[in-house]
Structure formats: structure tokens, C-alpha cells
Design a protein around this motif. Structure first.
Motif, short mmCIF file in Angstrom:
data_model
loop_
_atom_site.label_atom_id
_atom_site.label_comp_id
_atom_site.label_asym_id
_atom_site.label_seq_id
_atom_site.Cartn_x
_atom_site.Cartn_y
_atom_site.Cartn_z
N ALA A 60 0.82 -1.21 0.00
CA ALA A 60 0.00 0.00 0.00
C ALA A 60 0.86 1.27 0.00
O ALA A 60 0.35 2.35 -0.23
CB ALA A 60 -0.93 0.02 1.21
N CYS A 61 2.15 1.12 0.25
CA CYS A 61 3.07 2.26 0.30
C CYS A 61 3.44 2.69 -1.11
O CYS A 61 3.67 1.86 -1.99
CB CYS A 61 4.33 1.85 1.07
SG CYS A 61 5.55 3.17 1.28
N HIS A 62 3.51 4.00 -1.34
CA HIS A 62 3.87 4.50 -2.67
C HIS A 62 5.25 4.01 -3.11
O HIS A 62 5.53 3.93 -4.30
CB HIS A 62 3.85 6.03 -2.69
CG HIS A 62 2.49 6.59 -2.68
ND1 HIS A 62 2.24 7.94 -2.58
CD2 HIS A 62 1.26 6.00 -2.78
CE1 HIS A 62 0.93 8.15 -2.60
NE2 HIS A 62 0.33 7.00 -2.71
N ALA A 63 6.12 3.68 -2.17
CA ALA A 63 7.47 3.23 -2.51
C ALA A 63 7.54 1.72 -2.76
O ALA A 63 8.62 1.17 -2.94
CB ALA A 63 8.45 3.61 -1.40
N HIS A 64 6.41 1.06 -2.80
CA HIS A 64 6.39 -0.40 -2.98
C HIS A 64 7.21 -0.84 -4.20
O HIS A 64 7.87 -1.87 -4.17
CB HIS A 64 4.95 -0.90 -3.08
CG HIS A 64 4.85 -2.32 -3.49
ND1 HIS A 64 5.35 -3.35 -2.72
CD2 HIS A 64 4.32 -2.90 -4.59
CE1 HIS A 64 5.14 -4.49 -3.33
NE2 HIS A 64 4.51 -4.25 -4.48
N LYS A 65 7.17 -0.06 -5.26
CA LYS A 65 7.88 -0.45 -6.47
C LYS A 65 9.25 0.21 -6.58
O LYS A 65 9.87 0.20 -7.64
CB LYS A 65 7.01 -0.15 -7.69
CG LYS A 65 5.77 -1.02 -7.70
CD LYS A 65 4.93 -0.79 -8.92
CE LYS A 65 3.71 -1.72 -8.84
NZ LYS A 65 2.79 -1.50 -9.93
N GLY A 66 9.72 0.79 -5.50
CA GLY A 66 11.06 1.36 -5.48
C GLY A 66 11.10 2.87 -5.68
O GLY A 66 10.08 3.54 -5.68
N THR A 98 -7.89 1.10 16.58
CA THR A 98 -7.18 0.70 15.37
C THR A 98 -8.13 0.00 14.40
O THR A 98 -9.16 -0.53 14.81
CB THR A 98 -6.01 -0.26 15.67
OG1 THR A 98 -6.53 -1.45 16.24
CG2 THR A 98 -5.00 0.37 16.62
N SER A 99 -7.74 0.02 13.16
CA SER A 99 -8.47 -0.74 12.13
C SER A 99 -7.55 -0.90 10.93
O SER A 99 -6.43 -0.38 10.92
CB SER A 99 -9.76 -0.02 11.72
OG SER A 99 -9.47 1.08 10.89
N ALA A 100 -8.06 -1.57 9.92
CA ALA A 100 -7.34 -1.65 8.65
C ALA A 100 -7.34 -0.26 8.02
O ALA A 100 -8.23 0.56 8.27
CB ALA A 100 -8.02 -2.65 7.73
N ARG A 101 -6.35 0.01 7.20
CA ARG A 101 -6.27 1.28 6.50
C ARG A 101 -7.40 1.40 5.48
O ARG A 101 -7.97 0.39 5.05
CB ARG A 101 -4.90 1.43 5.82
CG ARG A 101 -3.77 1.45 6.86
CD ARG A 101 -2.41 1.42 6.23
NE ARG A 101 -2.15 0.10 5.67
CZ ARG A 101 -1.00 -0.25 5.08
NH1 ARG A 101 -0.03 0.65 4.95
NH2 ARG A 101 -0.82 -1.45 4.60
N ILE A 102 -7.70 2.62 5.11
CA ILE A 102 -8.84 2.91 4.23
C ILE A 102 -8.36 3.18 2.80
O ILE A 102 -7.35 3.85 2.60
CB ILE A 102 -9.61 4.13 4.77
CG1 ILE A 102 -10.21 3.79 6.13
CG2 ILE A 102 -10.69 4.58 3.80
CD1 ILE A 102 -10.82 4.97 6.86
N GLY A 103 -9.12 2.67 1.83
CA GLY A 103 -8.87 3.01 0.43
C GLY A 103 -7.66 2.39 -0.20
O GLY A 103 -7.07 2.98 -1.11
N ASP A 116 -7.54 -0.91 -1.57
CA ASP A 116 -7.98 -2.17 -2.15
C ASP A 116 -6.95 -2.76 -3.12
O ASP A 116 -6.97 -3.96 -3.39
CB ASP A 116 -9.31 -1.99 -2.87
CG ASP A 116 -10.43 -1.66 -1.90
OD1 ASP A 116 -10.29 -1.93 -0.70
OD2 ASP A 116 -11.46 -1.13 -2.37
N TYR A 117 -6.06 -1.94 -3.64
CA TYR A 117 -5.03 -2.40 -4.57
C TYR A 117 -3.91 -3.17 -3.87
O TYR A 117 -3.14 -3.88 -4.52
CB TYR A 117 -4.43 -1.19 -5.31
CG TYR A 117 -3.88 -0.14 -4.37
CD1 TYR A 117 -2.59 -0.22 -3.87
CD2 TYR A 117 -4.68 0.92 -3.97
CE1 TYR A 117 -2.10 0.74 -3.00
CE2 TYR A 117 -4.20 1.88 -3.11
CZ TYR A 117 -2.91 1.79 -2.62
OH TYR A 117 -2.44 2.74 -1.74
N ALA A 118 -3.79 -3.06 -2.55
CA ALA A 118 -2.71 -3.71 -1.81
C ALA A 118 -2.95 -5.21 -1.69
O ALA A 118 -4.09 -5.68 -1.77
CB ALA A 118 -2.59 -3.09 -0.41
N SER A 119 -1.88 -5.95 -1.46
CA SER A 119 -2.01 -7.40 -1.26
C SER A 119 -2.81 -7.65 0.01
O SER A 119 -2.89 -6.80 0.90
CB SER A 119 -0.62 -8.04 -1.13
OG SER A 119 -0.01 -7.62 0.07
N GLU A 120 -3.41 -8.82 0.08
CA GLU A 120 -4.25 -9.15 1.24
C GLU A 120 -3.47 -9.03 2.55
O GLU A 120 -4.00 -8.56 3.54
CB GLU A 120 -4.83 -10.56 1.08
CG GLU A 120 -5.93 -10.83 2.07
CD GLU A 120 -6.72 -12.08 1.73
OE1 GLU A 120 -7.22 -12.70 2.68
OE2 GLU A 120 -6.82 -12.44 0.55
#
Length: 170
Positions: free
Chosen positions: A51-57, A146-151, A153-157
Motif C-alpha cells: 500500500a506504500c507509494h514506494a512499494h515499487k522502489g 485501530t483498524s485496517a487502512r482505508i482506500g 484495495d489495490y494492496a495485497s491481502e
């Protein structure tokens, strides 16, 4: 009311996010200082976090995420909303805390619009900026939820359901 110690921002995003709850987001614009209590945050942690913008480097857009903690990362969401993160951790590891809500303004786009935060704030440093900073007036939240982050859905499970959203009710 005192500015947060620079060591705060060296903490990993997963630790800093709940600690920012109840702190005061201060923005000086056009000679007016707005001060609002932070009520909601989300942690984004490293290239491994899908979910992080830096996921792809590293890219020109994500380079700021690799900075040492304290920098402001503002990006445009859906081409409309400026969303604001505070970079955290040590230089070289991409991570940050999305400020999702402040007193009276729930939603990251609503709070930035109200405070006049736009991409001109990108790369400012809350440690020494006269434009944006975070202060502590001693307020301690009674209960942090706490909860899961919002918005995201593109992130891995694995990362979609991590309880990295933190919030308080005032």
C-alpha cells in the motif's frame, strides 16, 4: 505547547502513527496560525508494504519517502485532493504517516483543504519549519482505536488488513 523533539520522527511509521494522535498540527499561512488536534493517522511502511507509494522502489515521486524522518510528503490523489504524510524513520527506508484527520475535519483531503496545505508544502521539515510543525500540549488520548487502512484495495491481502490505521474520538 512545545514542538515535538526531532527524535520522534526517527521512529518507525508503525510506532509514530499512534503517538501523533492528540498532538497539534500547526500551519502558518498568510500570517494566520491554525492549530488542530490530530485525530486519525495511518502508517505506511517500506517497499514491502504493497500500500506504500514506494512499494515499487525509488522514483522521482517517491524519493522523499526515503528521507530521514520529519519531512512533509504531499501528493495529489485522484488529481483533486492534496494528501499529507509525515516521513518517519531513518534515511533510506521509505515510510511515513498519513494524517487522515484533525479535530473537526475527518478525511485527509478535507483537512488539507481547510488548512491550505497543497503541494507547495512538499519537502518542508516539521522539525524546523515556520510554515508547518507538530506540537505537544500534554494532551493524552484516553483510548486509541485501530483498524485496517482505508482506500487501499489495490494492496495485497497481507497488507490490506494490517491494523495500521489509528484514531481517537474527542
Amino acid at each position: 505547547m512545545k514542538r515535538l523533539n526531532p527524535d520522534y520522527f526517527k521512529l518507525p511509521a508503525t510506532e509514530l502513527a499512534p503517538l501523533l494522535l492528540g498532538k497539534l498540527l500547526c500551519v502558518s499561512k498568510d500570517g494566520v496560525v491554525s492549530v488542530l488536534r490530530i485525530t486519525e493517522t495511518e502508517a505506511y511502511f517500506g517497499e514491502e508494504d504493497t500500500a506504500c507509494h514506494a512499494h515499487k522502489g525509488r522514483t522521482p515521486r517517491t524519493e522523499i519517502l526515503y528521507s530521514a524522518g520529519g519531512r512533509v510528503y504531499v501528493y495529489l490523489c485522484y488529481g483533486i485532493h492534496s494528501l499529507m504524510n509525515i516521513i518517519s524513520g531513518e534515511e533510506g527506508h521509505p515510510e511515513g504517516v498519513l494524517i487522515r484527520g484533525v479535530e473537526g475535519y475527518n478525511g485527509p483531503g478535507k483537512l488539507t483543504k481547510h488548512l491550505g496545505i497543497d503541494r507547495t508544502f512538499n519537502n518542508l521539515n516539521v522539525i524546523d519549519s515556520d510554515v508547518i510543525w507538530i506540537s505537544d500540549d500534554g494532551y493524552v488520548p484516553k483510548k486509541i482505536l485501530t483498524s485496517a487502512r482505508i482506500g487501499i484495495d489495490y494492496a495485497s491481502e497481507e497488507f490490506r488488513y494490517k491494523p495500521w490505521r489509528f484514531y481517537i474520538e474527542l
